[in-house]
Enzyme design. Structure first.
Site: not given
Length: 397
Positions: A203, A240, A329
């Site tokens: 995202g 969750t 990264c």
């Protein structure tokens, strides 16, 4: 030109858009239900969860049941490759094929699997960063569990021939996985056209928050779980569901597809910036391909001889320009980019690389500001460089 702020590091991350933030807000404050709960708040969340899944699937040309939410692109990469490898091992398939220019989330996953007894073939690329299909054909066998090749490279923007590679993989009964994290939002990504079995997205590359991603798993494809838990995501990914971020991701995906026509202007701005930098700064070289149809529209990677990249970034930052020398990264590493080394860029020039990744929010004024500030920075660094001084004395420059 007065000092301004120019963000040219969209390949590393993007700002959360206002539309995404507004879509998320109710799920951060008013609608806190767990979609696994049976009461009204939970049922409301469950409906929103499946709605987000369906919206994303429609953009990808997928079935909603083929979309699984994860925490990020790296998790999706790990799940795709490890899941395919472990499932393949049960059928005697213990071989993996990937490329030398993959994101570290893929390369390090493959390295971890090698320690578990899997064999990995790292196919090479040419000077423009294109994976050799002939090398894939030569490496693949009935022992191959998965072929993992990224859709577009995050450092040099090269778009790989994934559909052709997928045909090779399927002809030998192997799964095809593509990391589409960098490509998504710049290209019209359709899973059926690519012919892939597995595809990862993140995202924060498309104006959603950091901490949300997804994995597409083609219907009928079975891969092992990476995270076990309470049965969420149809029993395939425990934990969750992150409802605010999932809702935000759905909005970001739809906005990215609606914004695809704007990529033509981005490519034109990129080309103008490229041509002027190469013309105005001597001893500079484009890294990657000049074939605009096979390069991400917002990607520009240029190598400058006789300078050190970290110093260049710090001086650009002092002028308000955010850029990169390669993958975010790996920014803490002093080693040159593995991608640039793989395409044959000399070690010393790889250290002096600059990645500018622009977006539809980048203006001509932003590009002009980069063109104003970059040449004197390069000159300043070269004036301090003993290598440049030696080259001058030897009449090499």
């Amino acid at each position: 030109m007065e000092k301004r702020f120019v963000y040219a590091d969209n390949a590393a991350t993007t700002a959360v858009s206002k539309e995404v933030f507004e879509a998320m807000k109710p799920w951060l404050t008013e609608k806190w239900g767990n979609p696994s709960s049976l009461h009204a708040l939970g049922r409301e969340a469950a409906v929103a969860l499946e709605n987000a899944r369906a919206r994303i699937a429609a953009c990808l040309g997928a079935d909603p049941k083929e979309i699984y939410f994860t925490s990020c692109g790296s998790e999706s990469d790990n799940w795709a490759i490890k899941g395919a490898a472990y499932a393949g091992r049960q059928k005697g398939r213990t071989h993996i094929i990937t490329s030398a220019i993959e994101h570290h989330a893929v390369l390090h996953t493959c390295a971890a699997l090698e320690k578990e007894g899997f064999t990995v073939t790292y196919v090479g690329v040419d000077a423009e960063g294109f994976v050799s299909i002939d090398e894939v054909k030569a490496a693949i066998s009935d022992k191959t569990a998965v072929v993992a090749i990224m859709l577009a490279n995050n450092e040099i923007g090269t778009v790989e021939p994934i559909a052709e590679i997928a045909e090779v993989a399927h002809a030998h009964g192997a799964l095809m996985f593509t990391d589409a994290v960098q490509a998504f939002g710049s290209l019209d990504v359709k899973v059926k056209e690519l012919g892939v079995d597995l595809l990862s997205l993140s995202g924060h590359k498309i104006h959603a928050p950091k901490g949300i991603g997804l994995l597409y798993v083609k219907k009928g494809v079975r891969i092992a779980n990476l995270i076990d838990g309470g049965g969420q995501e149809r029993g395939k990914r425990g934990g969750t569901e992150n409802m605010p971020y999932i809702v935000g991701l759905a909005t970001a995906v739809e906005n990215a597809y609606a914004n695809l026509p704007a990529m033509r202007r981005v490519a034109e701005l990129r080309d103008d910036l490229r041509d002027k930098i190469l013309a105005e700064i001597p001893h500079s070289t484009l890294n990657g391909t000049r074939d605009d149809s096979r390069r991400l529209p917002g990607n520009l990677n240029i190598g400058f001889e006789y300078i050190e990249g970290e110093s260049m970034l710090l001086l650009l930052d002092a002028e308000g320009i955010c850029a990169s020398t390669g993958s975010a990264c790996s920014s803490a590493s002093l080693d040159p980019s593995h991608v640039l080394l793989a395409i044959g860029v000399p070690h010393e020039r790889a250290h002096g690389s600059l990645r500018l990744s622009i977006s539809s929010e980048t203006t001509k004024e932003d590009a002009d500001y980069i063109l104003e500030k970059l040449p004197p920075i390069i000159k300043r660094l070269r004036d301090m460089s003993p290598l440049y001084e030696e080259a001058l004395k030897a009449h090499k420059v």
